[in-house]
Write a protein that holds these residues in place. Structure first.
Motif, PDB file in Angstrom:
ATOM      1  N   UNK A   1       1.299  -1.143  -0.024  1.00 40.93           N
ATOM      2  CA  UNK A   1       0.192   0.574  -0.089  1.00 40.93           C
ATOM      3  C   UNK A   1       1.029   1.433   0.164  1.00 40.93           C
ATOM      4  N   UNK A   2       1.900   0.754   0.661  1.00 37.35           N
ATOM      5  CA  UNK A   2       2.691   2.580   0.781  1.00 37.35           C
ATOM      6  C   UNK A   2       3.041   2.670  -0.866  1.00 37.35           C
ATOM      7  N   UNK A   3       3.647   1.698  -1.541  1.00 42.33           N
ATOM      8  CA  UNK A   3       3.850   1.836  -3.376  1.00 42.33           C
ATOM      9  C   UNK A   3       2.894   2.824  -3.537  1.00 42.33           C
ATOM     10  N   UNK A   4       1.728   1.764  -3.236  1.00 40.40           N
ATOM     11  CA  UNK A   4       0.322   2.359  -4.008  1.00 40.40           C
ATOM     12  C   UNK A   4       0.314   3.040  -4.254  1.00 40.40           C
ATOM     13  N   UNK A   5       0.140   4.484  -2.350  1.00 38.90           N
ATOM     14  CA  UNK A   5       0.024   5.856  -2.337  1.00 38.90           C
ATOM     15  C   UNK A   5       0.202   6.379  -3.045  1.00 38.90           C
ATOM     16  N   UNK A   6       1.698   5.859  -3.294  1.00 39.10           N
ATOM     17  CA  UNK A   6       3.263   7.054  -3.595  1.00 39.10           C
ATOM     18  C   UNK A   6       2.923   7.684  -5.127  1.00 39.10           C
ATOM     19  N   UNK A   7       2.694   5.840  -6.044  1.00 38.53           N
ATOM     20  CA  UNK A   7       1.895   6.599  -7.229  1.00 38.53           C
ATOM     21  C   UNK A   7       0.830   7.348  -7.592  1.00 38.53           C
TER      22      UNK A   7
ATOM     23  N   UNK B   1      -1.326  17.604  -1.617  1.00 41.46           N
ATOM     24  CA  UNK B   1      -1.208  15.928  -2.261  1.00 41.46           C
ATOM     25  C   UNK B   1      -0.807  15.636  -1.462  1.00 41.46           C
ATOM     26  N   UNK B   2       0.799  16.004  -0.906  1.00 39.12           N
ATOM     27  CA  UNK B   2       2.208  15.293  -0.867  1.00 39.12           C
ATOM     28  C   UNK B   2       1.987  15.241   0.802  1.00 39.12           C
ATOM     29  N   UNK B   3       1.467  16.136   1.616  1.00 38.04           N
ATOM     30  CA  UNK B   3       0.716  16.099   2.952  1.00 38.04           C
ATOM     31  C   UNK B   3       0.297  15.031   3.412  1.00 38.04           C
ATOM     32  N   UNK B   4      -0.747  15.205   2.768  1.00 38.16           N
ATOM     33  CA  UNK B   4      -1.474  12.972   2.746  1.00 38.16           C
ATOM     34  C   UNK B   4      -1.380  12.648   2.254  1.00 38.16           C
ATOM     35  N   UNK B   5      -0.895  11.951   1.487  1.00 30.92           N
ATOM     36  CA  UNK B   5       0.021  10.421   0.544  1.00 30.92           C
ATOM     37  C   UNK B   5       1.892  10.567   1.645  1.00 30.92           C
ATOM     38  N   UNK B   6       1.819  11.183   2.363  1.00 30.52           N
ATOM     39  CA  UNK B   6       3.574  11.559   3.053  1.00 30.52           C
ATOM     40  C   UNK B   6       2.632  11.031   4.301  1.00 30.52           C
ATOM     41  N   UNK B   7       1.213  11.377   5.029  1.00 34.07           N
ATOM     42  CA  UNK B   7       0.433  10.605   5.922  1.00 34.07           C
ATOM     43  C   UNK B   7       0.314   9.436   5.968  1.00 34.07           C
ATOM     44  N   UNK B   8      -0.527   8.967   4.939  1.00 33.65           N
ATOM     45  CA  UNK B   8      -0.683   7.927   5.224  1.00 33.65           C
ATOM     46  C   UNK B   8       0.078   6.500   4.541  1.00 33.65           C
ATOM     47  N   UNK B   9       1.523   7.563   3.677  1.00 34.43           N
ATOM     48  CA  UNK B   9       2.151   6.343   3.697  1.00 34.43           C
ATOM     49  C   UNK B   9       3.605   6.112   4.839  1.00 34.43           C
ATOM     50  N   UNK B  10       3.851   7.077   6.098  1.00 29.62           N
ATOM     51  CA  UNK B  10       3.921   7.037   8.203  1.00 29.62           C
ATOM     52  C   UNK B  10       3.030   6.016   7.843  1.00 29.62           C
ATOM     53  N   UNK B  11       1.644   6.095   8.304  1.00 29.44           N
ATOM     54  CA  UNK B  11       0.778   5.634   8.766  1.00 29.44           C
ATOM     55  C   UNK B  11       0.974   3.424   8.552  1.00 29.44           C
ATOM     56  N   UNK B  12       1.520   3.709   6.876  1.00 31.91           N
ATOM     57  CA  UNK B  12       1.856   1.987   6.232  1.00 31.91           C
ATOM     58  C   UNK B  12       2.433   1.526   7.273  1.00 31.91           C
ATOM     59  N   UNK B  13       3.663   2.726   7.232  1.00 28.01           N
ATOM     60  CA  UNK B  13       4.887   2.449   8.253  1.00 28.01           C
ATOM     61  C   UNK B  13       4.779   1.902   9.248  1.00 28.01           C
ATOM     62  N   UNK B  14       4.424   3.033  10.021  1.00 25.44           N
ATOM     63  CA  UNK B  14       3.940   2.584  11.765  1.00 25.44           C
ATOM     64  C   UNK B  14       3.295   1.487  12.164  1.00 25.44           C
ATOM     65  N   UNK B  15       1.925   1.489  11.205  1.00 25.21           N
ATOM     66  CA  UNK B  15       1.274   0.271  11.189  1.00 25.21           C
ATOM     67  C   UNK B  15       1.317  -1.516  11.130  1.00 25.21           C
ATOM     68  N   UNK B  16       2.973  -1.174  10.387  1.00 25.77           N
ATOM     69  CA  UNK B  16       3.776  -2.634  10.701  1.00 25.77           C
ATOM     70  C   UNK B  16       4.289  -2.899  11.382  1.00 25.77           C
ATOM     71  N   UNK B  17       4.552  -2.037  12.945  1.00 23.91           N
ATOM     72  CA  UNK B  17       5.161  -2.299  14.068  1.00 23.91           C
ATOM     73  C   UNK B  17       4.195  -2.212  14.734  1.00 23.91           C
ATOM     74  N   UNK B  18       3.018  -1.743  14.426  1.00 24.08           N
ATOM     75  CA  UNK B  18       2.180  -2.209  15.723  1.00 24.08           C
ATOM     76  C   UNK B  18       0.786  -2.864  15.589  1.00 24.08           C
ATOM     77  N   UNK B  19       0.913  -3.491  15.024  1.00 28.47           N
ATOM     78  CA  UNK B  19      -0.481  -4.672  13.712  1.00 28.47           C
ATOM     79  C   UNK B  19      -0.642  -5.623  15.226  1.00 28.47           C
ATOM     80  N   UNK B  20      -0.090  -5.850  16.081  1.00 29.14           N
ATOM     81  CA  UNK B  20      -0.185  -7.131  16.556  1.00 29.14           C
ATOM     82  C   UNK B  20      -0.974  -6.449  17.922  1.00 29.14           C
ATOM     83  N   UNK B  21      -0.647  -5.307  17.915  1.00 33.03           N
ATOM     84  CA  UNK B  21      -1.254  -4.970  19.685  1.00 33.03           C
ATOM     85  C   UNK B  21      -2.727  -4.610  19.474  1.00 33.03           C
TER      86      UNK B  21
END
Length: 116
Positions: free
Chosen positions: A12-18, A34-54
């Motif tokens: 999803x991170x890559x799809x959001x970037x494209x 556009x890049x503020x919204x996409x940047x926040x969404x891309x950051x959330x993708x990476x951050x969620x990778x770390x907290x998915x089991x919580x």
């Protein structure tokens, strides 16, 4: 579950970037927005990778899926891609939990001594 969900989120991170690159061609959308919204969404993708089991991690992932589908209002192709990733998210959560349960059953069986 963590591996499957993280893989989906990285995709999803890559799809959001494209999608951000595609959204830049629309004159009614400001590049900075556009890049503020996409940047926040891309950051959330990476951050969620770390907290998915919580607790709440999967729910946050669902919120991101809803936002991804809703972004189709601005980039129509995202209705389709958002739906595809929502389906992938469901499969990652569903089958990831099944794999986790199978691993737990296997580990519980390996801890018990043979009754021979």
């Amino acid at each position: 579950m963590r591996t499957l969900c993280a893989s989906t989120l990285i995709g999803e991170l890559f799809v959001i970037g494209f999608a951000g690159l595609v959204a830049m061609k629309y004159p009614d959308l400001a590049t900075s927005t556009v890049w503020t919204v996409c940047g926040i969404a891309m950051f959330l993708c990476v951050a969620l990778c770390g907290v998915i089991t919580r607790p709440g991690g999967v729910a946050l992932g669902w919120a991101l899926q809803i936002a991804l589908v809703a972004s189709g209002v601005f980039v129509p192709l995202m209705f389709f891609l958002g739906a595809v990733f929502a389906l992938l998210w469901w499969a990652s959560v569903h089958f990831g939990r099944k794999v986790d349960e199978a691993k737990a059953r296997f580990a519980a069986g390996a801890d018990q001594p043979d009754a021979a």
